[in-house]
Motif scaffolding. Structure first.
Motif, PDB file in Angstrom:
ATOM      1  N   THR A 268      -2.271   3.961  -3.839  1.00 27.62           N
ATOM      2  CA  THR A 268      -3.204   5.071  -4.001  1.00 27.62           C
ATOM      3  C   THR A 268      -2.424   6.309  -4.446  1.00 27.62           C
ATOM      4  O   THR A 268      -1.217   6.259  -4.655  1.00 27.62           O
TER       5      THR A 268
ATOM      6  N   ASN B  46      -7.612   0.699 -12.573  1.00 20.98           N
ATOM      7  CA  ASN B  46      -7.599   1.799 -11.607  1.00 20.98           C
ATOM      8  C   ASN B  46      -8.825   2.663 -11.889  1.00 20.98           C
ATOM      9  O   ASN B  46      -8.780   3.570 -12.724  1.00 20.98           O
TER      10      ASN B  46
ATOM     11  N   THR C 275       2.011   4.980  -1.775  1.00 18.92           N
ATOM     12  CA  THR C 275       1.990   5.746  -3.020  1.00 18.92           C
ATOM     13  C   THR C 275       3.230   5.437  -3.855  1.00 18.92           C
ATOM     14  O   THR C 275       4.170   4.790  -3.388  1.00 18.92           O
TER      15      THR C 275
ATOM     16  N   SER D  87      -5.393   7.422  -8.736  1.00 20.53           N
ATOM     17  CA  SER D  87      -6.314   8.453  -9.183  1.00 20.53           C
ATOM     18  C   SER D  87      -5.514   9.618  -9.745  1.00 20.53           C
ATOM     19  O   SER D  87      -4.286   9.560  -9.826  1.00 20.53           O
TER      20      SER D  87
ATOM     21  N   GLY E  38      -7.704   9.405  -2.017  1.00 21.94           N
ATOM     22  CA  GLY E  38      -6.567   8.750  -2.625  1.00 21.94           C
ATOM     23  C   GLY E  38      -5.335   9.590  -2.639  1.00 21.94           C
ATOM     24  O   GLY E  38      -4.286   9.171  -3.084  1.00 21.94           O
TER      25      GLY E  38
ATOM     26  N   ASN F 247      -5.317   1.345  -6.848  1.00 17.73           N
ATOM     27  CA  ASN F 247      -6.375   2.326  -6.542  1.00 17.73           C
ATOM     28  C   ASN F 247      -5.890   3.744  -6.836  1.00 17.73           C
ATOM     29  O   ASN F 247      -6.124   4.663  -6.061  1.00 17.73           O
TER      30      ASN F 247
ATOM     31  N   SER G  34       0.868  -1.184   0.000  1.00 19.98           N
ATOM     32  CA  SER G  34       0.000   0.000   0.000  1.00 19.98           C
ATOM     33  C   SER G  34       0.897   1.223   0.000  1.00 19.98           C
ATOM     34  O   SER G  34       2.119   1.112  -0.032  1.00 19.98           O
TER      35      SER G  34
END
Length: 893
Positions: free
Chosen positions: A370, A411, A348, A394, A421, A392, A346
């Motif tokens: 994210t 995504n 970025t 964005s 996000g 996930n 998880s």
């Protein structure tokens, strides 16, 4: 109160059913003598249970029942709205009622550590009703479950101790911005987990104990915690790079980091910081210095992922191309492939990937990433494959060259701006598929956003203003009960009482502190024995435990000199954290209770103590001439003159008298330990005093069993103690004999510079004693004795040999050793003896009269109130069986 009296055994001293309860010892009542306001049975040696009728004491403000043997269920204090202080530490309670603390709207201190027999219970959420809470100590109290997120309800909470329980889960978010100063959550059975990021906003922190848990992730930037001086993070699962601000915290003195998986540059703390790093971390180097650029880049990448443990375990050393998982390199050592697909990561995507300029393949697919795709990655000229599918992500979609195989499928929010996000518009590199709104709509949205922003700002301003007003009000209220009164040592030392004490570890501190660098008018005082001294004062008078004030270093800590504002000179022994575990805490507190009462002119007086977290500090009288060890072994380096034989034998006699006195207290379970020259201190006139004495408990067989720490350096230990750990008075006699040998020879007990057959003083000296003529060649050459002095040295040497006999029964009692040394000192005394030298005792008195006078002179008569005359007789040293006839001195005092 009658119910309480009948449930306790034995009845507390001064409590009687025939007397009005307001006249009972340590019971306070209101002015009308109608309502009980305070009960203090601290260390009253009572057992039994607490009746539920305690709940009917409607005006009770404080109840102190710590350090007894109470059992059964705790009573419910429900709706006792006047109750401010509850002390229940160190008992054997077995259960906690459901509404134990419900409705305690005035509660300021709850201290119940050390009740390890309690059945499992959780911290109740109704505790939020106690908004005035300042101290919550419940270490080793069988608490389980998560720490409830209720700490926004305690604007004055400063001390939170929940160590040695079975808590799990993460730290509550409501810790953020709290007033907590001392946070002790260490040694949970299952282990607290998650990150400790919330600490970054706890600006009031002074001491943090989180060791022995399962915390993970990186250590946050603690630069706001400017008062933090003690940070215990060892034995967790921390990873990542230490923030540079950690090394520059202005008041940090102690930090432990061992048994984690920390990465990046090796920490370089200032010299005044005692940093325990260990060897189990994953720093790029084992010394201070920068990491390789590729290593630094990949650690930034790991940081964006939350520093996963799988990376910390593999990414060790300073070469990313040597065994690092998910990394492939070319023959020149350049990272060309990073394949982190399908790892469940998880976090970025870090823009730092762009620093790996030779990278051809970047696989981040099928994770839980994210945020946005950094546009700067489009500048990687060698990039051929980039896969971020099934995450996930964005925000804007960067435009990569046609030569790059870019897969971003799966995504669902990619191309959209979403708050959760972390995606933001305006990221460099690429446009957006969703940016086609008309200008009118954009202006309307902007206007609405501006209005909403103004409204939110106004609401926040009003909220902050109300909060500040509330805090000021609560602080004014807190000042009414937070002040401390002074004592005979000036404003630094105070006698603790129930209403103003703040316990450390089961009270201690035990182990270290409640300190603040602010106004000292409200210094918290710790309960325990008679005289407690705040950690702030000890820091102040020792110049923050400055290296320049170090008097000595021992196996259990460092001793610092200091001077109180009234001119009193003190020595502060700062015991090493972790030396004594939970088992020793009750003994340490009992030790303090005894030591602060014991006074003898040949024992260094214990003036006070401080317990703060897991640290214990003892405050002794200052001895300006240092230690016997310094005058025997370091006199040239320190610029001293060598000790004369007169001084040496006088010191030996004084030490013997001090130890003899301690042995006379053996009926009170009190005995000397750790006898060696470094624990023999010298006053201005070179008179000796013994330091480092402690409490020993009776064993069923009538001997003494030491329950805390091993005593002394190996060379001073009697054979039976070194092998079986048994302690008797004869163990002290053995160590005393070793000290005599050092006094005679000027040699240390263990000297690795000497040949093997001479390195151990006792073994070598026994061989010397076989022939008396050998002694002259073996003594300290600085003595250069005449014939009379040489005869004196021979007598002491013979005594030293008997004191170090292999079998305990062959050693003399300490009283007999004193009788041997006494006449040797008498020859240098003035013709008119000083009354103090004879303890003010007329030798023509009967023994009971002499004992009574001696006790009064020493100020210890209370210690013997319960001793019978027959017990007193037993402390008179007798000549031991097997003791050779060459000792002809009289066996009497």
């Amino acid at each position: 109160m009658s119910k309480l009296l009948s449930s306790l055994s034995p009845a507390p001293t001064g409590w009687s059913s025939g007397t009005h309860f307001c006249k009972w010892t340590n019971v306070n009542c209101d002015t009308t003598n109608s309502f009980v306001t305070g009960i203090n049975l601290d260390s009253a040696s009572v057992s039994g249970t607490l009746p539920p009728e305690i709940n009917t004491l409607s005006q009770l403000k404080s109840i102190a029942l710590q350090k007894n043997s109470l059992s059964g269920s705790l009573p419910s204090f429900e709706n006792m709205t006047a109750l401010e202080q509850i002390f229940l530490d160190g008992n054997g309670f077995t259960s906690v009622p459901k509404n134990f603390l419900l409705g305690l709207t005035s509660l300021q201190t709850l201290s119940m550590s050390g009740n390890y027999k309690l059945g499992p219970w959780e911290i109740p959420t109704y505790l939020t009703e106690s908004s005035t809470l300042v101290t919550f100590n419940a270490g080793n109290a069988s608490i389980y479950g998560v720490i409830p997120d209720i700490f926004g309800s305690f604007p004055n909470l400063q001390n939170l101790r929940l160590s040695y329980n079975n808590l799990n889960g993460s730290l509550p978010k409501s810790f953020s911005g709290s007033e907590i100063q001392n946070l002790w959550l260490n040694n949970q059975q299952e282990g607290l987990s998650g990150t400790i990021d919330v600490l970054a906003n706890m600006a009031q922190l002074t001491q943090v104990w989180l060791q022995e848990n399962a915390f993970s992730g990186g250590i946050p930037d603690l630069s706001k915690c400017v008062n933090l001086f003690d940070l215990q993070l060892r034995d967790n699962r921390f990873t990542g790079v230490l923030p540079p601000s950690l090394m520059s915290l202005p008041n940090l003195l102690n930090i432990t980091l061992q048994n984690n998986k920390l990465q990046g540059p090796y920490p370089n703390f200032p010299a005044e910081v005692q940093a325990t790093i260990g060897t189990t971390n994953s720093f790029c180097l084992q010394k201070a210095g920068p990491c390789d650029p590729q290593v630094s880049t990949l650690l930034v990448v790991a940081g964006a992922l939350g520093y996963p443990m799988s990376l910390a375990q593999s990414w060790t050393g300073n070469r990313a191309c040597t065994g690092w998982s998910f990394i492939n390199c070319d023959i020149k050592g350049n990272v060309v492939v990073v394949n982190m697909g399908k790892q469940g990561f998880s976090g970025t995507i870090s823009p730092a990937f762009a620093n790996l300029t030779f990278m051809r393949t970047l696989m981040l697919n099928d994770n839980k990433l994210t945020g946005t795709i950094p546009g700067v990655l489009t500048t990687l000229s060698q990039l051929q494959t980039f896969d971020v599918s099934n995450n996930n992500l964005s925000g804007p979609v960067p435009v990569f060259p046609a030569s790059v195989k870019f897969n971003n499928a799966g995504n669902v929010f990619l191309g959209q701006n979403v708050s959760d996000g972390g995606g933001t518009s305006g990221m460099p590199g690429g446009g957006s598929d969703s940016g086609s709104n008309g200008s009118g709509s954009s202006k309307g949205s902007a206007s609405a956003g501006m209005i909403a922003g103004v409204v939110i700002a106004v609401v926040l301003f009003i909220g902050v203003l109300l909060f500040v007003m509330f805090k000021c009000c609560m602080k004014r209220r807190h000042k009414r009960f937070g002040r401390v009164e002074g004592s005979e040592l000036g404003k630094e030392m105070v006698k603790t009482n129930v209403t103003n004490s703040v316990q450390g570890y089961a009270g201690v501190p035990s182990e270290l502190h409640s300190n603040s660098s602010g106004d000292h008018s409200e210094i918290p005082i710790f309960e325990g024995g008679n005289v407690a001294i705040s950690i702030q004062i000890l820091r102040q008078v020792t110049d923050n435990f400055s290296e320049k004030n170090v008097l000595g270093r021992g196996g259990f800590g460092i001793v610092y000199k200091g001077e109180l504002h009234d001119g009193t000179r003190i020595a502060v022994k700062r015991m090493e954290s972790g030396v004594m575990g939970t088992k020793g805490m009750n003994e340490f507190q009992a030790e303090i209770a005894v030591l602060t009462k014991v006074r003898h002119r040949h024992l260094v007086a214990l003036l006070g103590y401080c317990i703060n977290g897991s640290e214990r500090l003892l405050v002794y009288e200052y001895m300006p001439q240092g230690t016997l060890s310094q005058h025997l072994f370091e006199w040239e380096e320190l610029g001293y003159q060598p000790l004369t034989w007169k001084q040496r034998v006088t010191i030996a006699l004084d030490v013997g008298r001090g130890v003899e006195y301690l042995h006379s207290l053996a009926q009170q379970s009190f005995i000397h330990r750790d006898l060696k020259p470094s624990n023999i201190l010298l006053s201005d006139d070179m008179r000796a005093k013994v330091a480092d004495f402690g409490l020993v408990k009776h064993a069923p067989d009538g001997k003494y069993s030491l329950e805390t720490r091993l005593a002394g350096t190996f060379g001073y230990l009697a054979p039976e103690y070194a092998a079986t750990g048994r302690v008797t008075t004869k163990v002290d006699v053995y160590a005393f004999g070793v000290v005599l040998m050092e006094i005679i020879t000027g040699r240390k007990v263990l000297d690795e510079r000497m040949p093997d057959d001479r390195s151990h003083l006792v073994t070598w000296f026994r061989r010397v004693l076989i022939n008396k003529d050998n002694l002259r060649n073996s003594m300290d050459p600085t003595l250069d004795p005449d014939d009379e002095t040489y005869e004196s040295i021979c007598k002491v040497a013979e005594l030293a040999g008997h004191c170090t006999a292999r079998e305990p029964y062959q050693r003399p009692d300490m009283g007999h050793a004193v009788n041997i040394l006494g006449p040797l000192v008498e020859q240098w005394k003035p013709s008119k003896p000083d009354e103090e030298e004879s303890f003010g005792i007329d030798l023509h008195m009967s023994l009971p009269q002499a004992l009574q006078r001696w006790q009064a002179t020493e100020g210890t008569s209370r210690m013997f109130d319960d001793l019978s005359y027959s017990q007193t007789q037993s402390s008179i040293p007798a000549k031991p069986s097997g003791f050779v006839d060459s000792f002809s001195s009289t066996d009497c005092r």
